[in-house]
Design a protein around this motif. Structure first.
Motif, PDB file in Angstrom:
ATOM      1  N   LEU A   1      78.428 -29.687 108.525  1.00 51.94           N
ATOM      2  CA  LEU A   1      77.384 -30.162 109.574  1.00 51.94           C
ATOM      3  C   LEU A   1      77.893 -31.268 110.192  1.00 51.94           C
ATOM      4  O   LEU A   1      78.656 -32.192 110.050  1.00 51.94           O
TER       5      LEU A   1
ATOM      6  N   LEU B   1      78.348 -21.913 113.800  1.00 54.59           N
ATOM      7  CA  LEU B   1      77.106 -21.671 113.792  1.00 54.59           C
ATOM      8  C   LEU B   1      76.316 -22.657 114.928  1.00 54.59           C
ATOM      9  O   LEU B   1      76.444 -23.873 114.545  1.00 54.59           O
TER      10      LEU B   1
ATOM     11  N   VAL C   1      73.313 -24.018 116.794  1.00 52.48           N
ATOM     12  CA  VAL C   1      71.591 -24.202 116.728  1.00 52.48           C
ATOM     13  C   VAL C   1      71.267 -24.799 118.023  1.00 52.48           C
ATOM     14  O   VAL C   1      71.309 -26.135 118.059  1.00 52.48           O
TER      15      VAL C   1
ATOM     16  N   GLY D   1      69.005 -17.676 110.684  1.00 49.75           N
ATOM     17  CA  GLY D   1      70.449 -18.481 110.594  1.00 49.75           C
ATOM     18  C   GLY D   1      70.804 -18.309 108.987  1.00 49.75           C
ATOM     19  O   GLY D   1      72.166 -18.363 108.843  1.00 49.75           O
TER      20      GLY D   1
ATOM     21  N   ILE E   1      74.515 -16.913 107.894  1.00 50.97           N
ATOM     22  CA  ILE E   1      75.553 -17.710 107.020  1.00 50.97           C
ATOM     23  C   ILE E   1      76.007 -16.679 105.937  1.00 50.97           C
ATOM     24  O   ILE E   1      77.418 -16.496 105.482  1.00 50.97           O
TER      25      ILE E   1
ATOM     26  N   VAL F   1      78.111 -25.828 110.889  1.00 50.69           N
ATOM     27  CA  VAL F   1      76.741 -25.806 111.660  1.00 50.69           C
ATOM     28  C   VAL F   1      76.576 -26.849 112.395  1.00 50.69           C
ATOM     29  O   VAL F   1      76.749 -27.860 112.048  1.00 50.69           O
TER      30      VAL F   1
ATOM     31  N   SER G   1      70.551 -28.458 114.038  1.00 49.23           N
ATOM     32  CA  SER G   1      71.437 -28.096 112.904  1.00 49.23           C
ATOM     33  C   SER G   1      71.230 -28.600 111.621  1.00 49.23           C
ATOM     34  O   SER G   1      71.424 -27.902 110.572  1.00 49.23           O
TER      35      SER G   1
ATOM     36  N   MET H   1      68.471 -26.643 110.096  1.00 51.44           N
ATOM     37  CA  MET H   1      69.182 -25.646 109.823  1.00 51.44           C
ATOM     38  C   MET H   1      69.505 -25.832 108.257  1.00 51.44           C
ATOM     39  O   MET H   1      69.579 -24.914 107.348  1.00 51.44           O
ATOM     40  N   VAL H   2      70.558 -26.710 107.935  1.00 44.64           N
ATOM     41  CA  VAL H   2      71.143 -26.768 106.679  1.00 44.64           C
ATOM     42  C   VAL H   2      70.205 -27.026 105.754  1.00 44.64           C
ATOM     43  O   VAL H   2      70.100 -26.605 104.690  1.00 44.64           O
TER      44      VAL H   2
ATOM     45  N   TYR I   1      68.502 -24.117 104.772  1.00 42.94           N
ATOM     46  CA  TYR I   1      69.481 -23.370 104.081  1.00 42.94           C
ATOM     47  C   TYR I   1      69.404 -23.674 102.551  1.00 42.94           C
ATOM     48  O   TYR I   1      69.274 -22.864 101.506  1.00 42.94           O
TER      49      TYR I   1
END
Length: 325
Positions: free
Chosen positions: A94, A115, A117, A158, A162, A190, A199, A202-203, A206
């Motif tokens: 990240l 990736l 975002v 997303g 991944i 990301v 971002s 998003m992590v 995940y």
């Protein structure tokens, strides 16, 4: 709020402000040091579903060659680290956009996909791209949203991007690996403009989805490695909402497994569930039996029934006449 002429004072204090949801309090990452191993990230075996976006130990173990669990201590942080990328999971990094444009970082860390975002306005202006990654033959993908509220719908997309890349890299490495060229897993960066906003969310999403982790612990895992991540109340509420959606989907899948006759291991997330899980909803016969137990008196009041015995709420206002008796 009570006025001198009021005959019905409020039972509790209240105000005229607009109602707001309760705040999600995330403790400081310093408390992680209380544990010798920090806060390890490991998937929950009780949620080993073969469904995209959910914990799947076999999938993560295969595509990362069993290198998917982290137990790193909180990183010592300096201000300059905000311009760098941090490894959150062994295969997931990240950071800000400048890192996605750094040939040195991408090469040294073996990044196989970046990736982005980003906001749709940035996408239309062709911002937050990574020409360097494309020139280096690194996969490039984007998740574009018009606003933060659209992130909930974008999280599964997303996660799918991944996981699809990790799977593709696994099959590719299996074809080309030899005794002299060992197989290597995919590694994803990301990023967003700062590396601390979309971002980072998003992590966190995940980790919640793939490791069956609650929102507070997932946020702490990310912040322990990238201290610059600081979500506002709106973003915390959005992540908390996504956590509730994931929990609801898991409960539906657990129910489907129970209905199909699949044994379920004990799960600390659902106390009292061991072996075969009982459905949460009442059956029609149970509902009718409870209705039969309820009696309606001559004054119209309903008595009986286990569900009514627990309905003892607090009155919002008090009657001064009753108080004077």
């Amino acid at each position: 709020m009570e006025t001198p002429e009021s005959s019905y004072p409020a039972a509790q204090s209240w105000s005229y402000r607009v109602p707001s949801p309760p705040r999600l309090n995330v403790p400081p990452t310093g408390f992680l040091k209380q544990s010798p191993a920090g806060m390890p990230v490991a998937p929950s075996k009780t949620h080993d579903f073969g469904s995209t976006g959910f914990s799947n130990t076999d999938f993560l173990s295969a595509v990362t060659y069993s290198d998917y669990i982290t137990g790193r201590e909180p990183q010592e942080w300096t201000y300059d680290h905000r311009w760098e990328a941090q490894r959150i999971l062994p295969f997931l990094y990240l950071g800000p956009v400048n890192v996605a444009r750094s040939r040195g970082f991408l090469k040294d860390n073996g990044i196989t996909m970046v990736l982005a975002v980003r906001d749709t306005k940035s996408a239309h202006a062709r911002l937050l791209g990574s020409k360097v990654a494309v020139e280096m033959g690194i996969a490039y993908a984007t998740v574009d949203t018009a606003g933060n509220q659209e992130l909930i719908a974008a999280f599964p997309r997303g996660i799918e991007i991944i996981n699809a890349h990790l799977s593709a890299m696994y099959h590719q490495s299996q074809r080309i690996s030899t005794d002299t060229t060992p197989a290597s897993p995919g590694r994803v960066l990301v990023f967003c403009e700062s590396g601390n906003g979309r971002s980072a969310a998003m992590v966190v999403a995940y980790i919640m989805a793939m490791f069956s982790m609650d929102v507070v612990k997932a946020i702490l895992i990310v912040q322990s490695q990238r201290f610059a991540v600081a979500f506002d109340d709106d973003m915390k509420l959005l992540l908390q909402t996504y956590d509730s959606i994931l929990s609801a989907k898991r409960m539906v899948l657990l129910t489907d497994r129970q209905d199909s006759g699949v044994h379920i291991d004990p799960d600390p997330m659902f106390p009292g569930i061991d072996g075969w899980r009982k459905p949460f909803k009442r059956t029609l016969n149970e509902a009718e039996d409870e209705d039969d137990d309820m009696d309606c008196g001559e004054d119209g009041e309903i008595s009986g029934g286990p569900s009514l015995e627990k309905r003892n709420g607090a009155a919002p206002f008090l009657d001064n006449a009753d108080r004077g008796r």
